[in-house]
Motif scaffolding. Structure first.
Motif, PDB file in Angstrom:
ATOM      1  N   ARG A   1      30.590  65.428  31.916  1.00  0.00           N
ATOM      2  CA  ARG A   1      30.695  64.059  31.408  1.00  0.00           C
ATOM      3  C   ARG A   1      31.509  63.191  32.349  1.00  0.00           C
ATOM      4  N   ARG A   2      32.458  63.773  33.059  1.00  0.00           N
ATOM      5  CA  ARG A   2      33.232  63.001  34.033  1.00  0.00           C
ATOM      6  C   ARG A   2      32.347  62.527  35.178  1.00  0.00           C
ATOM      7  N   ILE A   3      31.467  63.402  35.625  1.00  0.00           N
ATOM      8  CA  ILE A   3      30.520  63.043  36.678  1.00  0.00           C
ATOM      9  C   ILE A   3      29.657  61.869  36.219  1.00  0.00           C
ATOM     10  N   ARG A   4      29.175  61.948  34.979  1.00  0.00           N
ATOM     11  CA  ARG A   4      28.294  60.897  34.474  1.00  0.00           C
ATOM     12  C   ARG A   4      29.023  59.555  34.387  1.00  0.00           C
ATOM     13  N   ILE A   5      30.264  59.587  33.933  1.00  0.00           N
ATOM     14  CA  ILE A   5      31.035  58.343  33.848  1.00  0.00           C
ATOM     15  C   ILE A   5      31.206  57.731  35.232  1.00  0.00           C
ATOM     16  N   THR A   6      31.579  58.551  36.199  1.00  0.00           N
ATOM     17  CA  THR A   6      31.923  58.065  37.531  1.00  0.00           C
ATOM     18  C   THR A   6      30.720  57.642  38.354  1.00  0.00           C
ATOM     19  N   PHE A   7      29.611  58.378  38.246  1.00  0.00           N
ATOM     20  CA  PHE A   7      28.488  58.162  39.155  1.00  0.00           C
ATOM     21  C   PHE A   7      27.247  57.567  38.499  1.00  0.00           C
ATOM     22  N   VAL A   8      27.217  57.484  37.175  1.00  0.00           N
ATOM     23  CA  VAL A   8      26.001  57.015  36.508  1.00  0.00           C
ATOM     24  C   VAL A   8      26.279  55.834  35.583  1.00  0.00           C
TER      25      VAL A   8
ATOM     26  N   PRO B   1      40.428  61.683  68.333  1.00  0.00           N
ATOM     27  CA  PRO B   1      40.892  60.316  68.030  1.00  0.00           C
ATOM     28  C   PRO B   1      39.724  59.335  67.946  1.00  0.00           C
ATOM     29  N   ARG B   2      39.662  58.594  66.851  1.00  0.00           N
ATOM     30  CA  ARG B   2      38.642  57.567  66.668  1.00  0.00           C
ATOM     31  C   ARG B   2      38.973  56.794  65.398  1.00  0.00           C
ATOM     32  N   ASP B   3      38.255  55.715  65.161  1.00  0.00           N
ATOM     33  CA  ASP B   3      38.358  54.986  63.888  1.00  0.00           C
ATOM     34  C   ASP B   3      37.434  55.702  62.907  1.00  0.00           C
ATOM     35  N   TYR B   4      38.018  56.268  61.861  1.00  0.00           N
ATOM     36  CA  TYR B   4      37.247  57.104  60.943  1.00  0.00           C
ATOM     37  C   TYR B   4      36.737  56.360  59.711  1.00  0.00           C
ATOM     38  N   ARG B   5      36.986  55.065  59.592  1.00  0.00           N
ATOM     39  CA  ARG B   5      36.668  54.401  58.328  1.00  0.00           C
ATOM     40  C   ARG B   5      35.176  54.429  58.016  1.00  0.00           C
ATOM     41  N   LEU B   6      34.323  54.124  58.964  1.00  0.00           N
ATOM     42  CA  LEU B   6      32.879  54.128  58.712  1.00  0.00           C
ATOM     43  C   LEU B   6      32.400  55.534  58.376  1.00  0.00           C
ATOM     44  N   ALA B   7      32.872  56.508  59.156  1.00  0.00           N
ATOM     45  CA  ALA B   7      32.458  57.886  58.905  1.00  0.00           C
ATOM     46  C   ALA B   7      32.957  58.370  57.549  1.00  0.00           C
ATOM     47  N   ALA B   8      34.172  57.989  57.189  1.00  0.00           N
ATOM     48  CA  ALA B   8      34.730  58.404  55.896  1.00  0.00           C
ATOM     49  C   ALA B   8      33.952  57.791  54.741  1.00  0.00           C
ATOM     50  N   THR B   9      33.539  56.543  54.892  1.00  0.00           N
ATOM     51  CA  THR B   9      32.758  55.882  53.848  1.00  0.00           C
ATOM     52  C   THR B   9      31.419  56.584  53.651  1.00  0.00           C
ATOM     53  N   ALA B  10      30.761  56.914  54.764  1.00  0.00           N
ATOM     54  CA  ALA B  10      29.491  57.623  54.676  1.00  0.00           C
ATOM     55  C   ALA B  10      29.677  59.011  54.069  1.00  0.00           C
ATOM     56  N   PHE B  11      30.763  59.678  54.446  1.00  0.00           N
ATOM     57  CA  PHE B  11      31.001  61.026  53.946  1.00  0.00           C
ATOM     58  C   PHE B  11      31.290  61.028  52.448  1.00  0.00           C
ATOM     59  N   ILE B  12      32.070  60.061  51.974  1.00  0.00           N
ATOM     60  CA  ILE B  12      32.361  59.982  50.538  1.00  0.00           C
ATOM     61  C   ILE B  12      31.073  59.795  49.751  1.00  0.00           C
ATOM     62  N   GLY B  13      30.135  59.023  50.290  1.00  0.00           N
ATOM     63  CA  GLY B  13      28.839  58.878  49.634  1.00  0.00           C
ATOM     64  C   GLY B  13      28.116  60.202  49.532  1.00  0.00           C
ATOM     65  N   SER B  14      28.193  61.021  50.578  1.00  0.00           N
ATOM     66  CA  SER B  14      27.583  62.344  50.553  1.00  0.00           C
ATOM     67  C   SER B  14      28.251  63.249  49.526  1.00  0.00           C
ATOM     68  N   VAL B  15      29.570  63.179  49.457  1.00  0.00           N
ATOM     69  CA  VAL B  15      30.319  63.981  48.484  1.00  0.00           C
ATOM     70  C   VAL B  15      29.872  63.646  47.065  1.00  0.00           C
ATOM     71  N   ASN B  16      29.851  62.356  46.755  1.00  0.00           N
ATOM     72  CA  ASN B  16      29.491  61.935  45.407  1.00  0.00           C
ATOM     73  C   ASN B  16      28.061  62.340  45.046  1.00  0.00           C
ATOM     74  N   GLY B  17      27.146  62.132  45.992  1.00  0.00           N
ATOM     75  CA  GLY B  17      25.750  62.475  45.729  1.00  0.00           C
ATOM     76  C   GLY B  17      25.549  63.962  45.524  1.00  0.00           C
ATOM     77  N   LEU B  18      26.158  64.774  46.366  1.00  0.00           N
ATOM     78  CA  LEU B  18      25.981  66.219  46.264  1.00  0.00           C
ATOM     79  C   LEU B  18      26.598  66.768  44.981  1.00  0.00           C
ATOM     80  N   LEU B  19      27.794  66.290  44.629  1.00  0.00           N
ATOM     81  CA  LEU B  19      28.436  66.783  43.416  1.00  0.00           C
ATOM     82  C   LEU B  19      27.690  66.335  42.163  1.00  0.00           C
ATOM     83  N   HIS B  20      27.143  65.132  42.188  1.00  0.00           N
ATOM     84  CA  HIS B  20      26.325  64.691  41.050  1.00  0.00           C
ATOM     85  C   HIS B  20      25.098  65.574  40.891  1.00  0.00           C
ATOM     86  N   ASP B  21      24.398  65.840  42.000  1.00  0.00           N
ATOM     87  CA  ASP B  21      23.194  66.660  41.932  1.00  0.00           C
ATOM     88  C   ASP B  21      23.529  68.094  41.518  1.00  0.00           C
ATOM     89  N   PHE B  22      24.655  68.605  42.005  1.00  0.00           N
ATOM     90  CA  PHE B  22      25.084  69.949  41.598  1.00  0.00           C
ATOM     91  C   PHE B  22      25.358  69.996  40.100  1.00  0.00           C
TER      92      PHE B  22
END
Length: 221
Positions: free
Chosen positions: A119-126, A165-186
């Motif tokens: 239910r936490r997943i549903r609240i957060t992602f749906v 060393p690099r600016d990680y903000r864009l990569a981190a944003t893309a990665f968080i999207g992957s995290v959320n999508g994968l955990l929702h599908d799981f």
């Protein structure tokens, strides 16, 4: 003389007015987790149904909240707070560990917390998606908070010579999207894997971002 009724401020049953108010609010949020996070969902829930599920009256509902959207907003923040607390506790325990072990500990804590109750997943992602501009802003703000945390960890890893060393903000944003999508599908049963396998895949992806092919840790930050 006409006017709004004021909530009592004295003690009753050994509890203060503030304690009773906090208890009522918690009961409404617990009921919202059950109804919004499962059947019938946020959009099909009424104030009367939520109040009944909480064992409280609609009058008491309006003493705590203005609308059901306010309840959903509070519940979304609460679910994110639970996950953040789990991650921060894991970070404290992972101090001094090598990067791969540290990342595994962090994502194990996050994934374990958010998937412990579907239910936490549903609240957060749906349920929160597309409700209103206000809640969309809140959703994106909480996601940005996770991006900030990930960027801070990446910056610390760079300082230790464990990441490129690099600016990680864009990569981190893309990665968080992957995290959320994968955990929702799981959580929804659409991924044929164990939670440990899901966490392992996320760890490999993040380490690939932090340590790209061709990077030589000997060059330093």
């Amino acid at each position: 003389m006409a006017g709004r009724l004021r909530a009592p401020t004295g003690r009753y049953g050994g509890r203060s007015a503030e304690e009773r108010k906090a208890e009522r609010r918690a009961r409404f949020l617990d009921a919202a987790l059950r109804l919004f996070g499962d059947v019938p969902g946020y959009r099909a829930t009424t104030v009367a149904a939520l109040s009944e599920a909480a064992g409280l009256s609609t009058r008491q509902f309006y003493e705590e909240f203005r609308t059901l959207e306010d309840v959903l907003a509070a519940l979304h923040l609460q679910v994110n707070d639970w996950a953040e607390q789990a991650v921060l506790a894991a970070l404290a325990d992972a101090g001094g560990l090598p990067l791969a072990d540290r990342v595994t500990t962090i994502f194990g804590a996050y994934a374990g917390n958010v998937t412990a109750d579907p239910r936490r997943i549903r609240i957060t992602f749906v349920e929160i998606v597309g409700v209103s501009p206000r809640l969309e802003e809140q959703r994106l703000a909480r996601r940005a908070r996770w991006v900030d945390l990930l960027c801070a960890e990446a910056t610390a890893a760079v300082a230790r010579g464990e990441a490129a060393p690099r600016d990680y903000r864009l990569a981190a944003t893309a990665f968080i999207g992957s995290v959320n999508g994968l955990l929702h599908d799981f959580s929804a049963g659409w991924v044929d894997a164990t939670l440990d396998e899901v966490v392992g895949e996320l760890v490999r992806q993040l380490l690939g971002i932090l340590r790209p092919a061709g990077w030589d840790p000997g060059t330093g930050p």
